[in-house]
Design a protein around this motif. Structure first.
Motif, mmCIF file in Angstrom:
data_model
loop_
_atom_site.group_PDB
_atom_site.id
_atom_site.type_symbol
_atom_site.label_atom_id
_atom_site.label_comp_id
_atom_site.label_asym_id
_atom_site.label_seq_id
_atom_site.Cartn_x
_atom_site.Cartn_y
_atom_site.Cartn_z
ATOM 1 N N GLU A 1 0.834 -1.208 0.000
ATOM 2 C CA GLU A 1 0.000 0.000 0.000
ATOM 3 C C GLU A 1 0.859 1.244 0.000
ATOM 4 O OE1 GLU A 1 -2.907 0.373 3.084
ATOM 5 O OE2 GLU A 1 -3.713 -1.603 2.562
ATOM 6 N N ARG B 1 0.779 4.284 -2.528
ATOM 7 C CA ARG B 1 0.327 5.604 -2.105
ATOM 8 C C ARG B 1 1.330 6.693 -2.481
ATOM 9 N NH1 ARG B 1 -1.548 4.319 2.936
ATOM 10 N NH2 ARG B 1 0.470 4.816 3.811
ATOM 11 N N GLN C 1 10.978 16.115 -7.956
ATOM 12 C CA GLN C 1 11.155 16.972 -9.126
ATOM 13 C C GLN C 1 12.459 17.739 -8.968
ATOM 14 O OE1 GLN C 1 7.621 19.344 -9.045
ATOM 15 N NE2 GLN C 1 6.640 18.058 -10.565
ATOM 16 N N PRO D 1 13.900 24.172 -9.671
ATOM 17 C CA PRO D 1 14.164 25.079 -10.783
ATOM 18 C C PRO D 1 15.651 25.420 -10.819
ATOM 19 C CG PRO D 1 12.905 26.151 -9.025
ATOM 20 C CD PRO D 1 12.903 24.700 -8.750
#
Lengths: 377, 257
Positions: free
Chosen positions: A106, A110, A116, A119
């Protein structure tokens, strides 16, 4: 089935029926067991043998003893065996083991969040160039506001910073500039002896101190001592949201935090430079009298004649004004814009020192070139 | 309450988009806060609660949309006007954000010294009063590092109230506090709201606090980046049918597969 827990080792038993494999986990599964590693290597070769098997049944022996190592093994086994299209079925796993496997599955599902890339803050991005200029502009404006008597700067902050970067720095400045004078006198005496002109050591030491070494040594000490302290202090304030809380009160953080510190360095660096010049000359005097045998009066008279043109002194002091500004500006800039974690605080402090020292040397070279082109030397 | 013809709405947020660089955090956020109410901003970790607060207290310019505080637009009218508007509000940061080089007394006194012409004695009286309000009478001479987490937050609250703001923004006031201290802080918020008529915007995900202090609430969602539910949390608990909101308020785990 033979009893499996006689010895404390993990074991896997398997039977193949046409396209089915039934696997029984038994024994003693522990993270610390060396046997387990051996077993895992054998398991890898088994997985390769079972490339064409369609269905796997995995069950556990009743007397099985297990810890996280088995949970990880089963998760990996499930993945490895189903890579080639095989179906994996767990039969009669102990209740706790089953729960842990489900919980991990799970959790895996999840967490869809992927890291990411932040910038890009490239070394020479437009922002990296504009941000310091913006900050410098804010500093100039807050200085003008101070002149007009409309600044929120508290003078006691200025005095506290001034004391920290001057009086408290006296011992280290004394030591380093004295030793600089001593070293230069020794180096100079060796060369000047060849020309029988040893008394010119006084000229060499005094001119080098007031023109260059005094300002440079003080600036480098200030960069390492005070610039780093400013970066650390403001960086920590940024970390604690203290700078944010100033802004929400409508208090300009540049006027309140950066201006007093930079101003303190601007005022104090030249004073320390004059002090360092004197101490450096005294260092030379020590070598001149004790080692080279001149009388103190003779040495000082020679120094005086070398420094008849006070511009020599002023040029060094005027440079140190700019050095003070550079150190204050870079230290505060790096502190205010440091990231919000302790690692980037460390980076900020390091780069505050590195950038200040680099800029100081560049500025020094620039000044010397300018002085010589303008025939001021 | 509509005293002296003032607007009943103290904060109005209109179709707000917020982003860090290129990373959109919240979009199309609109809500209002009534004067004297306590609005709780709730939602799971990382849904943008603190970002929204940052934007409302003048620290993060929005990508799009308006924030109107007591009839003044916060972000469209330039720096100077924004600083004026900011004086109407006080902010309590997550860890108090007390200025570490000053004592508690100096922390509370500083905004008064900078923005008012009050004499030393008057400032002293005012600071003593604010410290007493938050239960820190006599603690003025401590430095922030000498205080416990709960005391730091209360000192931060006293500082946020220094300029008698009409609105107080609190960022996770009960985070990291034990249940008793956190309950005391909630009681304090309720008392301040009732006795001084201050409006509150509170960012929190502590359920007990939410039910204790909220008149109104918005529920932010990290996936859609929008407001998922809006209303009194007790009503939401009764009536809202969205799984995410229900499981948050009922403190259940969800299978969002």
């Amino acid at each position: 089935m033979p009893s499996s827990c006689d010895e404390k080792i993990p074991r896997i038993e398997h039977h193949q029926n046409n396209s089915d494999v039934s696997i029984t986990i038994c024994g003693y599964w522990s993270l610390n067991s060396r046997e387990r590693l051996r077993l895992l290597r054998r398991w890898e070769s088994l997985v390769l043998q079972w490339k064409d098997v369609l269905r796997f049944e995995i069950k556990c022996d009743e007397s099985l003893v297990w810890d996280s190592s088995l949970v990880v093994f089963l998760r990996n086994a499930n993945r490895d065996l189903s890579v080639n299209g095989g179906q994996v079925v767990f039969l009669d796993l102990p209740a706790g083991l089953n729960k842990l496997l489900n919980l991990a599955d799970e959790g895996q599902k999840r967490n869809k969040e992927q890291k990411q890339d932040p910038p890009s803050d490239g070394f020479l991005s437009m922002e990296a160039l504009l941000k310091p200029l913006d900050f410098l502009g804010a500093l100039v404006i807050s200085f003008l506001n101070l002149v007009r008597g409309r600044s929120v700067m508290r003078w006691r902050d200025f005095f506290a910073s001034a004391r920290n970067c001057s009086a408290s720095a006296l011992p280290i400045v004394t030591l380093i500039s004295f030793l600089t004078g001593v070293t230069m006198a020794f180096v100079g005496s060796v060369q000047l002896e060849k020309f029988n002109a040893t008394i010119y050591v006084a000229d060499l030491v005094s001119l080098a101190m007031v023109r260059e070494m005094g300002a440079l040594m003080v600036a480098i000490i200030m960069a390492g001592r005070t610039g780093a302290a400013f970066a650390a202090e403001l960086g920590n304030m940024n970390l604690n949201e203290e700078i944010d809380s100033l802004e929400t009160f409508g208090i300009c953080s540049v006027s309140f935090l950066v201006l007093p510190r930079t101003l303190a360095l601007f005022v104090m660096t030249p004073l320390l430079t004059i002090y360092a010049d004197i101490v450096g000359i005294l260092g030379g005097l020590l070598v001149g009298t004790l080692v080279m045998g001149f009388s103190a009066l003779h040495y000082l008279e020679q120094t005086q004649s070398a420094l008849t043109d006070m511009w020599e002194v002023y040029s060094g002091v005027s440079k140190s004004l700019f050095f003070g500004l550079i150190i204050g500006f870079v230290g505060c800039y790096k502190g205010v814009f440091s990231g919000r974690d302790s690692a980037s605080l460390g980076k900020s402090v390091t780069s505050a020192v590195v950038i200040s020292v680099t800029l100081i040397i560049i500025a020094d070279a620039f000044f010397e070139t300018a002085f010589s082109l303008l025939e001021l030397r | 309450m509509n005293v002296s013809g003032r607007d009943d709405i103290v904060i109005r947020v209109e179709s707000l988009d917020l982003a860090y660089g290129n990373h959109l955090v919240l979009k199309n956020i609109s809500f209002e806060v009534r004067r004297g109410d306590c609005l709780v901003v709730m939602g799971g970790s990382g849904c943008g609660k603190s970002t929204l607060l940052k934007s409302m207290v003048g620290l993060l310019a929005p990508l799009r949309g308006k924030i109107i505080i007591d009839r003044d637009e916060l972000w469209l009218n330039g720096d100077k006007k924004r600083k004026e508007t900011l004086k109407k509000l006080g902010v309590l940061f997550q860890n108090g954000a007390l200025w570490s080089s000053m004592t508690v007394f100096e922390n509370v006194a500083m905004p008064l010294e900078i923005f008012t012409d009050l004499g030393v004695k008057e400032v002293e009286n005012l600071v003593d009063y604010k410290l007493a309000l938050v239960g820190l009478a006599g603690a003025g001479n401590f430095y922030p590092s000498e205080l416990s987490g709960g005391m730091r937050k209360r000192a931060g609250l006293a500082r946020a109230m220094a300029m008698d703001p009409e609105i107080l923004f609190l960022d996770e006031p009960s985070a990291g506090l034990d249940p008793i201290t956190s309950k005391r802080l909630d009681d304090l918020i309720n008392e301040l709201k009732e006795s001084l008529g201050i409006s509150f915007v509170v960012v929190t995900h502590e359920l007990a606090s939410i039910f204790d202090i909220a008149d109104d609430s918005i529920f932010l969602d990290s996936e859609s980046k929008e407001i998922l539910a809006h209303g009194n949390p007790k009503d939401l608990l009764k009536e809202n049918t969205l799984t995410k909101v229900r499981s948050f308020l009922e403190r259940k785990t969800v299978n969002n597969s």
